[in-house]
Every structure is written in C-alpha cells, then in structure tokens.
Design an enzyme around this catalytic site. Structure first.
Site, PDB file in Angstrom:
ATOM      1  N   GLU A  96      -3.089   7.782  -4.600  1.00 48.00           N
ATOM      2  CA  GLU A  96      -3.524   7.233  -5.888  1.00 48.00           C
ATOM      3  C   GLU A  96      -5.027   7.425  -6.093  1.00 48.00           C
ATOM      4  OE1 GLU A  96      -2.123   3.143  -4.929  1.00 48.00           O
ATOM      5  OE2 GLU A  96      -4.192   2.551  -5.292  1.00 48.00           O
ATOM      6  N   HIS A 133      -1.318   0.502  -9.795  1.00 49.78           N
ATOM      7  CA  HIS A 133      -2.010  -0.423  -8.869  1.00 49.78           C
ATOM      8  C   HIS A 133      -2.662  -1.584  -9.641  1.00 49.78           C
ATOM      9  CE1 HIS A 133      -4.142  -0.802  -4.719  1.00 49.78           C
ATOM     10  NE2 HIS A 133      -3.843  -1.986  -5.241  1.00 49.78           N
ATOM     11  N   ARG A 142       0.854  -1.180   0.000  1.00 51.33           N
ATOM     12  CA  ARG A 142       0.000   0.000   0.000  1.00 51.33           C
ATOM     13  C   ARG A 142       0.895   1.236   0.000  1.00 51.33           C
ATOM     14  NH1 ARG A 142      -3.526  -2.641  -1.537  1.00 51.33           N
ATOM     15  NH2 ARG A 142      -5.507  -3.160  -0.573  1.00 51.33           N
TER      16      ARG A 142
HETATM   17  P1  NAP Z   1      -1.337 -11.275   4.965  1.00 47.93           P
HETATM   18  O1  NAP Z   1      -1.358 -12.728   4.688  1.00 47.93           O
HETATM   19  O2  NAP Z   1      -2.143 -10.749   6.100  1.00 47.93           O
HETATM   20  O3  NAP Z   1       0.195 -10.851   5.138  1.00 47.93           O
HETATM   21  C1  NAP Z   1       0.602  -9.639   5.666  1.00 47.93           C
HETATM   22  C2  NAP Z   1       1.895  -9.869   6.400  1.00 47.93           C
HETATM   23  O4  NAP Z   1       2.363  -8.603   6.883  1.00 47.93           O
HETATM   24  C3  NAP Z   1       1.737 -10.790   7.630  1.00 47.93           C
HETATM   25  O5  NAP Z   1       2.780 -11.728   7.639  1.00 47.93           O
HETATM   26  C4  NAP Z   1       1.856  -9.828   8.798  1.00 47.93           C
HETATM   27  O6  NAP Z   1       2.479 -10.415   9.927  1.00 47.93           O
HETATM   28  C5  NAP Z   1       2.791  -8.787   8.216  1.00 47.93           C
HETATM   29  N1  NAP Z   1       2.742  -7.532   8.972  1.00 47.93           N
HETATM   30  C6  NAP Z   1       1.745  -7.025   9.722  1.00 47.93           C
HETATM   31  N2  NAP Z   1       2.142  -5.863  10.287  1.00 47.93           N
HETATM   32  C7  NAP Z   1       3.408  -5.644   9.886  1.00 47.93           C
HETATM   33  C8  NAP Z   1       4.365  -4.661  10.161  1.00 47.93           C
HETATM   34  N3  NAP Z   1       4.085  -3.625  10.966  1.00 47.93           N
HETATM   35  N4  NAP Z   1       5.593  -4.775   9.600  1.00 47.93           N
HETATM   36  C9  NAP Z   1       5.896  -5.807   8.773  1.00 47.93           C
HETATM   37  N5  NAP Z   1       5.025  -6.803   8.507  1.00 47.93           N
HETATM   38  C10 NAP Z   1       3.794  -6.724   9.039  1.00 47.93           C
HETATM   39  O7  NAP Z   1      -1.819 -10.447   3.690  1.00 47.93           O
HETATM   40  P2  NAP Z   1      -1.537 -10.785   2.161  1.00 47.93           P
HETATM   41  O8  NAP Z   1      -2.703 -11.503   1.616  1.00 47.93           O
HETATM   42  O9  NAP Z   1      -0.194 -11.370   2.024  1.00 47.93           O
HETATM   43  O10 NAP Z   1      -1.574  -9.296   1.564  1.00 47.93           O
HETATM   44  C11 NAP Z   1      -0.603  -8.356   1.995  1.00 47.93           C
HETATM   45  C12 NAP Z   1      -0.930  -6.963   1.516  1.00 47.93           C
HETATM   46  O11 NAP Z   1      -0.683  -6.858   0.115  1.00 47.93           O
HETATM   47  C13 NAP Z   1      -2.398  -6.559   1.652  1.00 47.93           C
HETATM   48  O12 NAP Z   1      -2.705  -6.098   2.954  1.00 47.93           O
HETATM   49  C14 NAP Z   1      -2.540  -5.462   0.615  1.00 47.93           C
HETATM   50  O13 NAP Z   1      -2.345  -4.210   1.198  1.00 47.93           O
HETATM   51  C15 NAP Z   1      -1.415  -5.752  -0.371  1.00 47.93           C
HETATM   52  N6  NAP Z   1      -1.939  -6.092  -1.694  1.00 47.93           N
HETATM   53  C16 NAP Z   1      -1.634  -5.300  -2.755  1.00 47.93           C
HETATM   54  C17 NAP Z   1      -2.112  -5.604  -4.008  1.00 47.93           C
HETATM   55  C18 NAP Z   1      -1.755  -4.776  -5.206  1.00 47.93           C
HETATM   56  O14 NAP Z   1      -2.546  -4.711  -6.144  1.00 47.93           O
HETATM   57  N7  NAP Z   1      -0.596  -4.139  -5.260  1.00 47.93           N
HETATM   58  C19 NAP Z   1      -2.951  -6.711  -4.198  1.00 47.93           C
HETATM   59  C20 NAP Z   1      -3.244  -7.502  -3.095  1.00 47.93           C
HETATM   60  C21 NAP Z   1      -2.732  -7.196  -1.849  1.00 47.93           C
HETATM   61  P3  NAP Z   1       1.714 -11.542  10.832  1.00 47.93           P
HETATM   62  O15 NAP Z   1       1.712 -12.777   9.979  1.00 47.93           O
HETATM   63  O16 NAP Z   1       2.565 -11.675  12.033  1.00 47.93           O
HETATM   64  O17 NAP Z   1       0.345 -10.985  11.075  1.00 47.93           O
END
Ligand code: NAP
Length: 308
Positions: free
Chosen positions: A256, A274, A227
């Site tokens: 954005e 994005h 993000r």
């Molecule tokens: P996820 O499975 O919840 O993974 C997020 C990871 O970030 C978890 O391992 C979490 O740790 C960790 N985290 C939480 N707080 C943090 C911090 N302060 N510092 C470092 N790491 C931290 O989510 P996901 O499905 O992988 O998706 C991740 C993110 O990608 C989404 O939230 C979204 O914002 C982004 N995204 C972007 C796009 C795009 O189009 N560019 C598309 C999809 C998603 P824990 O495991 O310990 O909770």
C-alpha cells in the site's frame, strides 16, 4: 514544555492531525523520510505508523532520544537500531479501538451483504430488471479472531451482540469465555469468518497462507484490519479467483498505497484504503496522545504508552 524545533516531524500528516500538532508545539518537517534531515538539533521524532522510518534517517540524528508514533503498529520502526542506541518509542494504543472495530464491523457487513455491489445495482437501474441476489446472515456464524489484543477483544465484545460464536488464535490462550485454537489453520477450520487484528512484522508475515485459506473453505470470509503483510497476497488472490473462499474485505495491503491490480476485477472482495483509524475524533486523540508522550519525555517523566 517542548523546546521549539527539538522535534522532527517525519512523513505526511492529515490536516486534522497537523492542526492538533501546531496548537501544541513547533516542529521541523521532513515529509519524505528518504530525504536528508534538515539541519537542527533534534531529540525527538514525531511520526505515523504508516511512515517507514529507515535506519539511515536515524543515523543523521545523533541526539535522538525518543520517537512518538501515531498509530498502534510499530512494524515501521527499526527496532534493533532503537534498542542498540537506547532510543525510546511510544505508540497510541487504545484510543483507536472504537474506530478500528467500527470499520471491521462495517467491512463485515459490506462483505456478507454485498453492500458495495448492492449500491451499484440500485444506482444502475438493474433493479428494474431483476432482484439483487440473496446473500447470507451473520447471526449463528462462528467468527474467528486472529490476535485477541486490545482491538480484537473490543471487536469480539461488539460482535457478541450479533448472535455469533467467537473463537480466536494467538500466541497463548487468554482468560476469557471464547474458544482458543492453537493455530490459524485450526481456527479457519471452525470459522465462517476470520478477522485479523494481530500485529504486522516478521513474526506474522504471510501467516494467512494457502493452507489457512483452504481450511476456511468456499463458504468462508476473510477480513483484514491488521497489516497487509499478515496475508500471503498471491495465495489470497488465487483463492478469490478460484472461489476457494467466499470473499475478503481488506483495509490493508502488502504494497500500500499500491494495490495489486489482480484485486480490481474481483467481485468477491471489498477494498478500503487503510482507514481503520481515519475518523476525526480518533485522529485527534492519537495526535494528542503522541504529543502527551513527547511532553512526558521533555519533562523527564516516563513515556505514557511506551513500546517495550
Ligand atoms: P495488541 O493489543 O498488541 O493486540 C495484538 C494481539 O495479537 C495480541 O493479543 C497478541 O497476542 C496477538 N498476536 C501476536 N502475535 C500473534 C501471532 N503470531 N498470531 C496471532 N496473534 C498474535 O494490538 P492492538 O492495539 O489490538 O492492535 C493490533 C494491530 O491492529 C496493530 O498491530 C496494527 O497492525 C493493527 N491496526 C490497524 C489499523 C488500521 O487502520 N487498519 C489501525 C490500528 C491498528 P499477545 O496478547 O499474546 O501478545
């Protein structure tokens, strides 16, 4: 069975997602979430994670019980309001991992091998005058992942094939073979490339700041597929302008779809609008999962992929 017109669809949906929705249910549409809610008795909202849902919208829907959001981030939802009013919410985790990882890897090579610049160079005829400058190889480098969750871990596994060392940071160490660092600064000190795959929201806002960028250093690269809010954009722009880091590839931005105009003239940045999950297959799967969550709700079953 989802009752006709019981779902308010908020925000704009690409054609491919709308077609998937129209096959399964009849919604009422509200493209601009700041406009008044059309008259109706809605129990559910269907939206996307790039649509900011204001509390003022939800207050107009007294019967609201559930929000199904296409996307995995939920920094667009007023979570305190949802909790206080016992409104459930779901996202579409997992089904977008492939597309987001593929974009991350695409951006990684676009950045290291300067592919957008190489394309311009070949088209412009400049090649006839001189060779394109040499770049750098990924193999042998250390890639630091910020947020080793669903996407971060899938990305790490794919990256292993390129002969890199993987390190990561996050709230706590995971059971995995990769080396954990307790802060983004500590990770940046050892990493050649940092890739952001953590959530947005207040907890990570501005986490990638001047200190992290200085630790990454003049040979270090930053990639953001998480993000825009995770990066302090003005700190990044000044680091890029002064070549205090080697370059950045960004899919997401603070304001954005508005871009900070300071990015435009920079040669050490690759920009994408994005598009992490923007493939036909993924957008259909996300829409399907959001609808399946609504079907679960209307059939008095637990949501399939709830936000806890
Ligand atoms: P996820 O499975 O919840 O993974 C997020 C990871 O970030 C978890 O391992 C979490 O740790 C960790 N985290 C939480 N707080 C943090 C911090 N302060 N510092 C470092 N790491 C931290 O989510 P996901 O499905 O992988 O998706 C991740 C993110 O990608 C989404 O939230 C979204 O914002 C982004 N995204 C972007 C796009 C795009 O189009 N560019 C598309 C999809 C998603 P824990 O495991 O310990 O909770």
């Amino acid at each position: 069975m989802i009752p006709v017109n019981s779902v308010l669809q908020v925000g704009s949906f690409p054609e491919i997602m709308q077609a998937e929705i129209d096959q399964s249910l009849k919604t009422v549409r509200l493209t601009n979430p700041h406009e008044p809610v059309p008259a109706g008795s809605y129990e559910a909202i269907l939206t996307r994670s790039n649509t900011l849902i204001p509390e003022s919208l939800l207050r107009q829907i007294p019967n609201l019980k559930v929000i199904a959001c296409c996307g995995v981030g939920y920094d667009n939802l007023p979570l305190d309001y949802l909790k206080a009013n016992s409104i459930q919410a779901s996202t579409t985790p997992g089904v977008l991992n492939d597309a987001v990882c593929e974009l991350g890897i695409g951006l990684l090579f676009a950045l290291l091998r300067r592919l957008p610049a190489a394309d311009r160079f070949a088209r412009s005829g400049e090649w006839q005058e001189q060779a394109f400058p040499v770049t750098t190889t990924l193999a042998g480098k250390t890639v630091g992942i910020v947020g080793l969750g669903r996407i971060g871990l899938d990305l790490a596994r794919r990256l292993e094939a390129f002969g890199v060392t993987i390190a990561y940071t996050g709230p706590s160490a995971k059971k995995c073979a990769y080396t954990f660092y307790s802060s983004a600064v500590a990770l940046a000190e050892v990493a050649d490339v940092i890739i952001l795959t953590c959530p947005g929201g207040p907890e990570t806002e501005g986490m990638i700041d001047a200190a992290v960028l200085n630790a990454l250093g003049p040979n270090g690269y930053l990639i953001n597929i998480a993000r825009g809010s995770v990066i302090d954009e003005s700190a990044l722009i000044s680091a890029l302008q002064q070549n205090r880091i080697a370059g950045a590839a960004l899919d997401v931005f603070e304001s954005e779809p508005q871009l900070n105009s300071a990015f435009i003239p920079l040669h050490n940045v690759v920009l994408s609008p994005h598009i992490g999950s923007a493939t036909r297959e993924t957008r259909q799967a996300m829409t399907r999962l959001a609808i399946d969550n609504l079907e679960a709700f209307f059939n008095h079953r637990p949501l399939l992929t709830p936000i806890h």
